[in-house]
Scaffold this motif. Structure first.
Motif, PDB file in Angstrom:
ATOM      1  N   SER A   1       0.657   5.895  -1.541  1.00 25.01           N
ATOM      2  CA  SER A   1       0.791   5.789  -2.845  1.00 25.01           C
ATOM      3  C   SER A   1       0.930   6.376  -4.055  1.00 25.01           C
TER       4      SER A   1
ATOM      5  N   TYR B   1      -0.799   2.228 -11.678  1.00 23.74           N
ATOM      6  CA  TYR B   1       0.052   0.885 -11.089  1.00 23.74           C
ATOM      7  C   TYR B   1       0.583  -0.544 -11.935  1.00 23.74           C
TER       8      TYR B   1
ATOM      9  N   GLU C   1       4.603  -6.201  -9.740  1.00 25.33           N
ATOM     10  CA  GLU C   1       5.028  -6.527  -9.021  1.00 25.33           C
ATOM     11  C   GLU C   1       5.580  -7.556  -9.348  1.00 25.33           C
TER      12      GLU C   1
ATOM     13  N   ARG D   1       8.805  -5.412 -10.023  1.00 29.18           N
ATOM     14  CA  ARG D   1       8.994  -4.541  -9.935  1.00 29.18           C
ATOM     15  C   ARG D   1      10.449  -5.239  -8.166  1.00 29.18           C
TER      16      ARG D   1
ATOM     17  N   ASN E   1      10.366   0.835  -5.943  1.00 30.97           N
ATOM     18  CA  ASN E   1       9.423   0.954  -4.941  1.00 30.97           C
ATOM     19  C   ASN E   1       8.333   0.701  -5.122  1.00 30.97           C
ATOM     20  N   SER E   2       7.116   0.495  -6.111  1.00 29.92           N
ATOM     21  CA  SER E   2       6.462   0.502  -6.372  1.00 29.92           C
ATOM     22  C   SER E   2       6.192  -0.162  -7.729  1.00 29.92           C
TER      23      SER E   2
ATOM     24  N   THR F   1       9.416   5.355 -11.091  1.00 22.96           N
ATOM     25  CA  THR F   1       8.863   5.013  -9.719  1.00 22.96           C
ATOM     26  C   THR F   1       7.580   6.343  -8.749  1.00 22.96           C
TER      27      THR F   1
ATOM     28  N   HIS G   1       3.220  -1.303  -1.615  1.00 24.13           N
ATOM     29  CA  HIS G   1       1.941  -2.248  -2.951  1.00 24.13           C
ATOM     30  C   HIS G   1       1.225  -1.253  -3.740  1.00 24.13           C
ATOM     31  N   GLY G   2       0.429  -0.520  -2.614  1.00 26.84           N
ATOM     32  CA  GLY G   2      -1.154   0.650  -3.000  1.00 26.84           C
ATOM     33  C   GLY G   2      -2.019   0.047  -2.336  1.00 26.84           C
TER      34      GLY G   2
END
Length: 306
Positions: free
Chosen positions: A158, A227, A241, A244, A250-251, A267, A272-273
């Motif tokens: 995370s 995010y 997303e 990304r 990476n996220s 990053t 996706h978290g």
């Protein structure tokens, strides 16, 4: 005795010998035949090879176990703490059962060849058994919310917090353990032209230019967890997303800045978290947390049921 009589006598003797040999073979094989009749198909494979010992009298359960192990092998490092692997075992089973309940084919994991390559020939049986034991220890357990099976997302690392959604069991949670992961932070640099070309290819309506990208590439909404929710890319508004994915970041927890004429993208996190952080779960296990405590921490208000 004529030659014809002698030949006939010799043939009769050969026939008698054949009959005696056949009778001996039948008598010798009778115990094996009786064993097969009364024991059915509960014959075990050689456990000295890389084949895992299974009973073929329950092929569905065997296939399911092999499928769950293959997914578990893909999802979590086998060297992680057993409580973390048990937590992931419950997640894997939950998603497997959820897919079936929705009429969908469950996801697939690593093949035997891929597992062997990952574990190494000398460690295959030992590591397979470790994963299988974690599934056995949590046998039949799945995650439910108010009596209903859930779909349980998870990811690697995370950005200090997990992401929240409108689903009541997916709330944002602190995951400060992830800071110590080598995958927590990644810094990449791009030339302005490279950045613009990538953006315009991914988002054809963007119309981004190298001369004015600084003013037209702007994060417009960021979640509390850090995010990026939406970002303005020239004339296009896209999700974090989507951005990304365009840059293989990476996220979606990223920060963009111009540094000495170049574009720097920092990053945080990997994945996706949403849901459980696998790295965070392992660190919690090191602190003595049980798999039940780990799951209850990352998924709000869930129950672990059989």
């Amino acid at each position: 005795m004529c030659i014809r009589d002698r030949n006939r006598s010799g043939q009769d003797m050969k026939e008698k010998i054949k009959m005696i040999l056949c009778l001996c073979l039948i008598i010798a094989g009778l115990p094996i035949l009786m064993t097969l009749v009364f024991q059915g198909d509960e014959i075990l494979l050689d456990t000295d090879s890389n084949e895992i010992q299974h009973k073929s009298s329950h092929p569905d359960e065997e296939e399911k176990m092999a499928a769950l192990v293959s997914i578990l092998a893909r999802d979590i490092p086998v060297t992680y703490e057993e409580e973390a692997i048990r937590a992931q075992a419950v997640i894997v089973r939950t998603n497997y059962e959820y897919a079936l309940s929705q009429g969908k084919a469950p996801e697939t994991g690593l093949s035997v060849a891929e597992q062997t390559k990952l574990f190494g020939n000398e460690n295959y049986n030992r590591y397979y058994q470790k994963l299988e034991n974690c599934l056995i220890d949590t046998e039949g357990e799945v995650l439910t919310y108010q009596g209903q099976e859930i779909e349980a997302p998870y990811f690697a690392v995370s950005a200090e917090k997990t992401r929240g959604t409108e689903l009541p069991y997916l709330k944002s949670a602190e995951s400060i353990w992830d800071i110590t992961s080598e995958d927590f932070l990644k810094v990449e640099f791009y030339d302005a032209g490279e950045l613009v070309d990538t953006c315009n290819q991914a988002f054809p309506e963007a119309g981004l230019t190298a001369e004015d990208w600084v003013n037209t590439l702007v994060v417009t909404e960021r979640e509390e967890s850090g995010y990026v929710k939406t970002i303005q890319v020239g004339n296009s508004s896209v999700s974090g997303e989507e951005f990304r994915k365009a840059f293989s970041l990476n996220s979606a927890c990223f920060y963009i800045r111009e540094i000495d004429g170049r574009v720097r993208i920092v990053t945080k996190g990997l994945g996706h978290g949403y849901g459980l952080s696998i790295y965070g779960a392992n660190e919690m296990a090191k602190e003595g947390k049980t798999y039940q405590e780990i799951l209850s921490y990352y998924y709000s208000g869930i129950e672990i049921t059989k």
